[in-house]
Scaffold this active site. Structure first.
Site, PDB file in Angstrom:
ATOM      1  CE  LYS A  10       5.527  -0.898   9.972  1.00  0.00           C
ATOM      2  NZ  LYS A  10       4.819  -0.268   8.957  1.00  0.00           N
ATOM      3  CG  HIS A  46      -4.792 -35.923  17.144  1.00  0.00           C
ATOM      4  ND1 HIS A  46      -5.113 -37.168  17.626  1.00  0.00           N
ATOM      5  CD2 HIS A  46      -5.775 -35.939  16.083  1.00  0.00           C
ATOM      6  CE1 HIS A  46      -6.057 -37.601  17.126  1.00  0.00           C
ATOM      7  NE2 HIS A  46      -6.589 -36.788  16.153  1.00  0.00           N
ATOM      8  CD  GLU A  60       9.299  -6.032   7.055  1.00  0.00           C
ATOM      9  OE1 GLU A  60       9.127  -4.818   6.820  1.00  0.00           O
ATOM     10  OE2 GLU A  60       9.015  -6.408   8.215  1.00  0.00           O
ATOM     11  N   GLY A  91      -4.910  -1.751   4.927  1.00  0.00           N
ATOM     12  CA  GLY A  91      -3.999  -2.767   4.421  1.00  0.00           C
ATOM     13  C   GLY A  91      -4.798  -4.303   4.367  1.00  0.00           C
ATOM     14  NE  ARG A  92      -6.489  -3.851  10.687  1.00  0.00           N
ATOM     15  CZ  ARG A  92      -5.723  -2.561  10.643  1.00  0.00           C
ATOM     16  NH1 ARG A  92      -4.631  -2.547  10.231  1.00  0.00           N
ATOM     17  NH2 ARG A  92      -6.110  -1.723  11.487  1.00  0.00           N
ATOM     18  CD  GLU A 101      -2.013  -4.367  11.393  1.00  0.00           C
ATOM     19  OE1 GLU A 101      -2.511  -4.078  10.409  1.00  0.00           O
ATOM     20  OE2 GLU A 101      -0.925  -4.827  11.296  1.00  0.00           O
ATOM     21  CE  LYS A 108      -3.494   2.452   2.603  1.00  0.00           C
ATOM     22  NZ  LYS A 108      -4.524   2.491   3.683  1.00  0.00           N
TER      23      LYS A 108
HETATM   24  O1  F6P Z   1       3.172  -2.986   9.674  1.00  0.00           O
HETATM   25  C1  F6P Z   1       1.870  -2.934   9.488  1.00  0.00           C
HETATM   26  C2  F6P Z   1       1.575  -2.909   8.099  1.00  0.00           C
HETATM   27  O2  F6P Z   1       1.126  -1.457   8.137  1.00  0.00           O
HETATM   28  C3  F6P Z   1      -0.094  -3.411   7.909  1.00  0.00           C
HETATM   29  O3  F6P Z   1      -0.952  -2.802   8.426  1.00  0.00           O
HETATM   30  C4  F6P Z   1       0.078  -3.576   6.397  1.00  0.00           C
HETATM   31  O4  F6P Z   1      -0.866  -4.500   6.055  1.00  0.00           O
HETATM   32  C5  F6P Z   1       1.740  -4.056   6.310  1.00  0.00           C
HETATM   33  O5  F6P Z   1       2.274  -3.471   7.028  1.00  0.00           O
HETATM   34  C6  F6P Z   1       2.283  -3.724   4.898  1.00  0.00           C
HETATM   35  O6  F6P Z   1       1.935  -2.586   4.469  1.00  0.00           O
HETATM   36  P1  F6P Z   1       2.186  -2.052   2.882  1.00  0.00           P
HETATM   37  O7  F6P Z   1       1.089  -2.761   2.314  1.00  0.00           O
HETATM   38  O8  F6P Z   1       2.151  -0.533   3.086  1.00  0.00           O
HETATM   39  O9  F6P Z   1       3.650  -2.618   2.548  1.00  0.00           O
END
Ligand code: F6P
Length: 544
Positions: free
Chosen positions: A510, A382, A210, A265-266, A351, A204
């Site tokens: 972060k 199990h 990452e 995002g979620r 979240e 987003k």
């Molecule tokens: O660190 C949390 C977050 O901001 C989430 O809310 C989001 O889904 C994820 O990181 C990834 O964010 P982006 O889509 O901006 O890379």
């Protein structure tokens, strides 16, 4: 004390909990033969049975009074009308528009034409890839889609593609890279051929450390395994709200699929973030997923509170978390295809509702979001079900299962369903000391040995579960199921007076990671942190 915990509706529920806590679920069922009919709801081909929860008519009435007191209906209407209910970020929360059909105006502009435009762009793209009109640089058709994203830019598409494996198109396999741990990227890429691999960089913000690290390394791999700079445009597309950052990464705007700041995002799998889903199962199935969610949206927006599935699911959770003190909630899909559903719901719920400051800026004095976890049945039976049956904590659980399986093999599905039903029944009824003793005696066990064993074999029962059954896990049903949980989370946020659409709690880690990243590359030891962090940094340095 907060207005919520002082309110008459809250206090009435607190008082009534002491009444309900004294009644075993078994007694409630014995007393009221109508219990299942009263405390279950059906919608389309889905059934929710919450009769195995510690409730009665009075409890439901009190929970509905709480919902009305918190103006739930008004909040639902505000969400659907595009109000900026994500107050800390001054944004609307309009995932419902992504699967909607009617105009919704934000800042004076109807968002629907843009939503439709991007869906059409996705449709053209998926058809081009699937038909071979768009191919890799050597002329071969794409066989592998690698989605690089994390959190909401990973979990939704990863969960849905797994859940809809029976709908995968021939010849295309999706892969998901999220972790910055190079192990994941390396292990996926070593199986792939760059000539036939399409990368979707999904973020987003397009600033997530990452994702950008993985995207750069994927590009490097592509270039060092036969691809050239001029082939990048054919093999890399982006999904984001941040066009300048996408272009800076080197992806042309025409290979970009946009979405908007009013999509959390979620909550984004319905947007272009769903591109890997559409590429894997085809656009028609993606539209069916949207249609299923839309059906649940319409139900949520229009059904009376007492007949409203997300509302009742949310209120049962409130009853458990705030009045019975449950701090954890298990999601137990009896469907291997839903094996990523608990992980997906973890982000959606934790979240969203893992907050402690109200919309009015005050500290809460009541519990909010529970810890969400789970594994598919029957595996969990199990592993951790021992604690569910006989542990000291009472864990509320959602059991989910399809009546029909896509996989017709022997008697497996009947066995799966038998286990589902047996577990929910066992958790509810338990087994009393008298029953255990009678069983042991019938087996001819020595009385002294039996006496020593009896308490170990008692099941207290009275363990709350909600059962969610559906006909078959189709794209449409999955869409409804996901939307059900999205709205359940929203319902709970309204009761708790918190904003479920921000996530400030992810920021501090972060920031610190950025600082420590630099320090880890330096030779001299650091004293810029607490003794523990400095000691750990030194240990890492000395062992690299
Ligand atoms: O660190 C949390 C977050 O901001 C989430 O809310 C989001 O889904 C994820 O990181 C990834 O964010 P982006 O889509 O901006 O890379």
């Amino acid at each position: 004390m907060s207005a919520l915990t002082q309110s008459p509706a809250w206090r009435a529920l607190q008082a009534y909990q002491t009444v309900m806590a004294q009644q075993h679920l078994r007694e409630l069922f014995n007393r009221d033969p109508q219990r299942f009919n009263k405390f279950s709801l059906s919608f389309s081909d889905m059934l929710i049975d919450y009769s195995k929860q510690p409730i009665n008519d009075e409890t439901v009435e009190l929970l509905l009074t709480l919902a009305r007191q918190q103006q739930l209906e008004g909040w639902i209407a505000r969400m659907f009308s595009g109000d900026k209910i994500n107050s800390t970020e001054h944004r609307a929360a309009l995932h419902i528009a992504l699967r909607g059909q009617h105009p919704i105006v934000v800042d004076g502009v109807d968002v629907m034409p843009e939503v439709k435009r991007v869906l059409k762009q996705m449709e053209r793209f998926t058809i081009a890839v699937q038909s071979g009109a768009r191919r890799g640089y050597s002329g071969k058709m794409f066989t592998d889609i690698v989605n690089i994203g994390i959190g909401g830019s990973d979990l939704g598409p990863a969960m849905v593609t797994e859940a809809l494996k029976p709908y995968w198109l021939n010849g295309i396999t999706p892969h998901f890279i999220s972790n910055v741990d190079g192990a994941q990227l390396t292990q996926v890429l070593q199986r792939l051929n760059p000539e036939t691999t399409l990368f979707v960089i999904a973020s987003k913000t397009f600033t997530t450390q990452e994702t950008l690290a993985n995207a750069h390394s994927a590009r490097q791999w592509f270039l060092s395994h036969g691809g050239s700079e001029k082939n990048i445009a054919q093999h890399f597309v982006a999904v984001s709200t941040n066009q300048p950052a996408v272009e800076q990464f080197g992806i042309d705007a025409e290979n970009m699929f946009v979405f908007w700041d009013w999509v959390g995002g979620r909550y984004s799998l319905w947007s272009a973030i769903g591109l890997p889903i559409a590429l894997t199962i085809g656009m028609d199935n993606f539209y069916a997923l949207l249609a299923g969610a839309r059906e649940m949206d319409q139900h949520f927006a229009s059904a009376p509170l007492e007949k409203n599935m997300p509302v009742m699911l949310g209120l049962i959770g409130i009853w458990q978390i705030n009045f019975f003190g449950s701090s954890s909630h298990a999601i137990l899909p009896y469907d291997q295809c839903l094996h990523r559903f608990p992980a997906y719901l973890q982000q959606l719920d934790m979240e969203s509702n893992g907050k402690r400051i109200t919309r009015d800026g005050e500290m809460v004095d009541y519990a909010t979001g529970a810890v969400v976890w789970g594994e598919p049945g029957t595996n969990g039976q199990h592993a951790f079900f021992q604690l569910l049956h006989q542990g000291t904590q009472t864990i509320s659980a959602d059991f989910l299962a399809p009546c029909q399986s896509h996989y017709l093999i022997g008697d497996h599905h009947r066995m799966l369903l038998a286990n589902f039903l047996a577990q929910t029944e066992a958790l509810m009824t338990g087994k009393t000391e008298t029953e255990v003793r009678a069983e042991l005696e019938a087996q001819g066990m020595d009385t002294q040995v039996a006496t020593q064993l009896v308490l170990h074999k008692v099941f207290p029962g009275n363990r709350p579960t909600t059962s969610i059954l559906f006909k078959k896990l189709t794209p449409q049903t999955l869409g409804s199921l996901i939307a059900l949980y999205e709205h359940k989370v929203f319902v709970q946020s309204v009761i708790w007076n918190i904003n479920p659409f921000d996530q400030w709690g992810v920021e501090l880690g972060k920031q610190l990671a950025g600082k420590i990243l630099v320090e880890l590359a330096e030779k001299a030891s650091t004293s810029a942190h607490d003794a523990s962090t400095c000691g750990l940094i030194d240990f890492i340095r000395n062992n690299q």
